[in-house]
Write a protein that holds these residues in place. Structure first.
Motif, PDB file in Angstrom:
ATOM      1  N   ARG A  64      21.177  52.043  70.305  1.00  0.00           N
ATOM      2  CA  ARG A  64      19.980  52.875  70.221  1.00  0.00           C
ATOM      3  C   ARG A  64      18.966  52.396  69.190  1.00  0.00           C
ATOM      4  N   LEU A  65      19.431  52.010  68.011  1.00  0.00           N
ATOM      5  CA  LEU A  65      18.526  51.647  66.928  1.00  0.00           C
ATOM      6  C   LEU A  65      19.132  50.478  66.163  1.00  0.00           C
ATOM      7  N   ALA A  66      18.327  49.441  65.955  1.00  0.00           N
ATOM      8  CA  ALA A  66      18.812  48.249  65.249  1.00  0.00           C
ATOM      9  C   ALA A  66      17.770  47.791  64.247  1.00  0.00           C
ATOM     10  N   GLY A  67      18.189  46.921  63.369  1.00  0.00           N
ATOM     11  CA  GLY A  67      17.287  46.313  62.407  1.00  0.00           C
ATOM     12  C   GLY A  67      17.450  44.806  62.456  1.00  0.00           C
ATOM     13  N   LEU A  68      16.428  44.094  62.022  1.00  0.00           N
ATOM     14  CA  LEU A  68      16.483  42.643  61.993  1.00  0.00           C
ATOM     15  C   LEU A  68      15.390  42.106  61.090  1.00  0.00           C
ATOM     16  N   ALA A  69      15.534  40.843  60.722  1.00  0.00           N
ATOM     17  CA  ALA A  69      14.476  40.161  59.985  1.00  0.00           C
ATOM     18  C   ALA A  69      13.374  39.792  60.968  1.00  0.00           C
ATOM     19  N   LEU A  70      12.295  39.292  60.442  1.00  0.00           N
ATOM     20  CA  LEU A  70      11.149  38.948  61.271  1.00  0.00           C
ATOM     21  C   LEU A  70      11.533  37.941  62.360  1.00  0.00           C
ATOM     22  N   PRO A  71      11.382  38.311  63.638  1.00  0.00           N
ATOM     23  CA  PRO A  71      11.624  37.342  64.711  1.00  0.00           C
ATOM     24  C   PRO A  71      10.557  36.256  64.665  1.00  0.00           C
ATOM     25  N   ARG A  72      10.972  35.009  64.787  1.00  0.00           N
ATOM     26  CA  ARG A  72      10.024  33.904  64.659  1.00  0.00           C
ATOM     27  C   ARG A  72       9.909  33.024  65.907  1.00  0.00           C
ATOM     28  N   LEU A  73      10.839  33.205  66.835  1.00  0.00           N
ATOM     29  CA  LEU A  73      10.862  32.359  68.026  1.00  0.00           C
ATOM     30  C   LEU A  73      10.783  33.207  69.292  1.00  0.00           C
ATOM     31  N   LEU A 131       7.034  46.725  60.991  1.00  0.00           N
ATOM     32  CA  LEU A 131       6.658  47.393  59.754  1.00  0.00           C
ATOM     33  C   LEU A 131       5.731  46.529  58.917  1.00  0.00           C
ATOM     34  N   THR A 132       5.379  45.361  59.400  1.00  0.00           N
ATOM     35  CA  THR A 132       4.582  44.411  58.634  1.00  0.00           C
ATOM     36  C   THR A 132       3.092  44.565  58.929  1.00  0.00           C
ATOM     37  N   GLU A 133       2.272  44.091  58.002  1.00  0.00           N
ATOM     38  CA  GLU A 133       0.820  44.164  58.205  1.00  0.00           C
ATOM     39  C   GLU A 133       0.364  43.204  59.296  1.00  0.00           C
ATOM     40  N   ARG A 134       0.957  42.020  59.309  1.00  0.00           N
ATOM     41  CA  ARG A 134       0.560  41.025  60.308  1.00  0.00           C
ATOM     42  C   ARG A 134       1.413  41.130  61.557  1.00  0.00           C
ATOM     43  N   ARG A 135       0.819  40.752  62.649  1.00  0.00           N
ATOM     44  CA  ARG A 135       1.528  40.736  63.928  1.00  0.00           C
ATOM     45  C   ARG A 135       2.661  39.712  63.864  1.00  0.00           C
ATOM     46  N   PRO A 136       3.868  40.073  64.323  1.00  0.00           N
ATOM     47  CA  PRO A 136       4.973  39.101  64.319  1.00  0.00           C
ATOM     48  C   PRO A 136       4.634  37.891  65.195  1.00  0.00           C
ATOM     49  N   ASN A 161      13.678  57.163  73.723  1.00  0.00           N
ATOM     50  CA  ASN A 161      14.975  57.696  74.116  1.00  0.00           C
ATOM     51  C   ASN A 161      14.872  58.734  75.210  1.00  0.00           C
ATOM     52  N   ALA A 162      13.767  59.469  75.255  1.00  0.00           N
ATOM     53  CA  ALA A 162      13.559  60.440  76.336  1.00  0.00           C
ATOM     54  C   ALA A 162      13.472  59.725  77.689  1.00  0.00           C
ATOM     55  N   ARG A 163      13.007  58.472  77.664  1.00  0.00           N
ATOM     56  CA  ARG A 163      12.926  57.665  78.886  1.00  0.00           C
ATOM     57  C   ARG A 163      14.182  56.826  79.097  1.00  0.00           C
ATOM     58  N   GLY A 164      15.187  56.998  78.237  1.00  0.00           N
ATOM     59  CA  GLY A 164      16.417  56.218  78.361  1.00  0.00           C
ATOM     60  C   GLY A 164      16.270  54.795  77.863  1.00  0.00           C
ATOM     61  N   GLU A 165      15.260  54.545  77.033  1.00  0.00           N
ATOM     62  CA  GLU A 165      15.032  53.205  76.487  1.00  0.00           C
ATOM     63  C   GLU A 165      15.511  53.160  75.045  1.00  0.00           C
ATOM     64  N   TRP A 166      15.772  51.958  74.551  1.00  0.00           N
ATOM     65  CA  TRP A 166      16.237  51.782  73.181  1.00  0.00           C
ATOM     66  C   TRP A 166      15.093  51.316  72.319  1.00  0.00           C
ATOM     67  N   SER A 167      15.183  51.615  71.056  1.00  0.00           N
ATOM     68  CA  SER A 167      14.182  51.183  70.094  1.00  0.00           C
ATOM     69  C   SER A 167      14.823  50.247  69.084  1.00  0.00           C
ATOM     70  N   ILE A 168      13.985  49.487  68.434  1.00  0.00           N
ATOM     71  CA  ILE A 168      14.468  48.591  67.396  1.00  0.00           C
ATOM     72  C   ILE A 168      13.446  48.550  66.279  1.00  0.00           C
ATOM     73  N   CYS A 169      13.918  48.473  65.067  1.00  0.00           N
ATOM     74  CA  CYS A 169      13.043  48.414  63.909  1.00  0.00           C
ATOM     75  C   CYS A 169      13.174  47.038  63.279  1.00  0.00           C
ATOM     76  N   GLN A 170      12.072  46.437  62.953  1.00  0.00           N
ATOM     77  CA  GLN A 170      12.053  45.086  62.404  1.00  0.00           C
ATOM     78  C   GLN A 170      11.558  45.121  60.972  1.00  0.00           C
ATOM     79  N   ILE A 171      12.235  44.396  60.095  1.00  0.00           N
ATOM     80  CA  ILE A 171      11.848  44.314  58.684  1.00  0.00           C
ATOM     81  C   ILE A 171      11.500  42.873  58.376  1.00  0.00           C
ATOM     82  N   GLN A 172      10.457  42.670  57.625  1.00  0.00           N
ATOM     83  CA  GLN A 172      10.135  41.321  57.157  1.00  0.00           C
ATOM     84  C   GLN A 172      10.639  41.195  55.736  1.00  0.00           C
TER      85      GLN A 172
END
Length: 128
Positions: free
Chosen positions: A15-24, A42-47, A85-96
Motif C-alpha cells: 500500500r505505501l512505500a518509501g524510496l530514495a530519488l529514482p534516477r533511471l 517531496l522534492t522541489e524539483r521534478r524527479p 486506495n478508494a480506487r484500489g490503487e497503491w501509493s508510494i512516497c519518495q524521499i530525496q
C-alpha cells in the motif's frame, strides 16, 4: 524490466512505500511492476525521467530543502493516498536524500512516521 530504486521498502506492504530519488527510467518501471500507480514527490524539483512511465501518476508536494512539511502538505498527501486506495490503487512516497538535504531527512522521517501511522489507523490498524 525494472530495476529496484535505491532504498526501496514497503512501509505498509502493498500500500505505501518509501524510496530514495529514482534516477533511471528502469526505476519507474520497477514501481509499475510492483503495482504502484502513484508517486508522491517531496522534492522541489521534478524527479529525473519521471515522464518515462505515463502510467505512473506524479504528485508533487514541493517541500523545500531544510524544511518540514506543513499541515496542508500532510493533508494533501493523505488525500492522495485516500483517493488512490478508494480506487484500489497503491501509493508510494519518495524521499530525496542528497548531501544538500541531509538535515531535512530527520523532519521527513517524522512526516513519514506520522502519515504512515495515520494511514495504518485508517486502513485496518488495531483499534486499541
Amino acid at each position: 524490466m525494472g530495476v529496484q530504486p535505491p532504498n526501496f521498502s514497503w512501509v505498509l506492504p502493498g500500500r505505501l512505500a518509501g524510496l530514495a530519488l529514482p534516477r533511471l527510467p528502469a526505476h519507474y518501471q520497477f514501481l509499475l511492476d510492483q503495482g504502484v500507480r502513484h508517486l508522491v514527490s517531496l522534492t522541489e524539483r521534478r524527479p529525473p525521467h519521471s515522464d518515462s512511465c505515463p502510467s505512473l501518476t506524479l504528485h508533487r508536494l514541493r517541500i523545500p530543502d531544510f524544511c518540514s512539511p506543513g499541515p496542508e502538505q500532510i493533508d494533501r498527501f493523505l488525500k492522495i493516498v485516500d483517493e488512490a486506495n478508494a480506487r484500489g490503487e497503491w501509493s508510494i512516497c519518495q524521499i530525496q536524500r542528497t548531501q544538500t538535504d541531509q538535515m531535512a531527512y530527520f523532519p521527513m522521517e517524522k512526516f513519514l512516521f506520522c502519515t504512515a501511522f495515520k494511514f495504518w489507523k485508517r486502513f485496518g490498524g488495531d483499534e486499541d
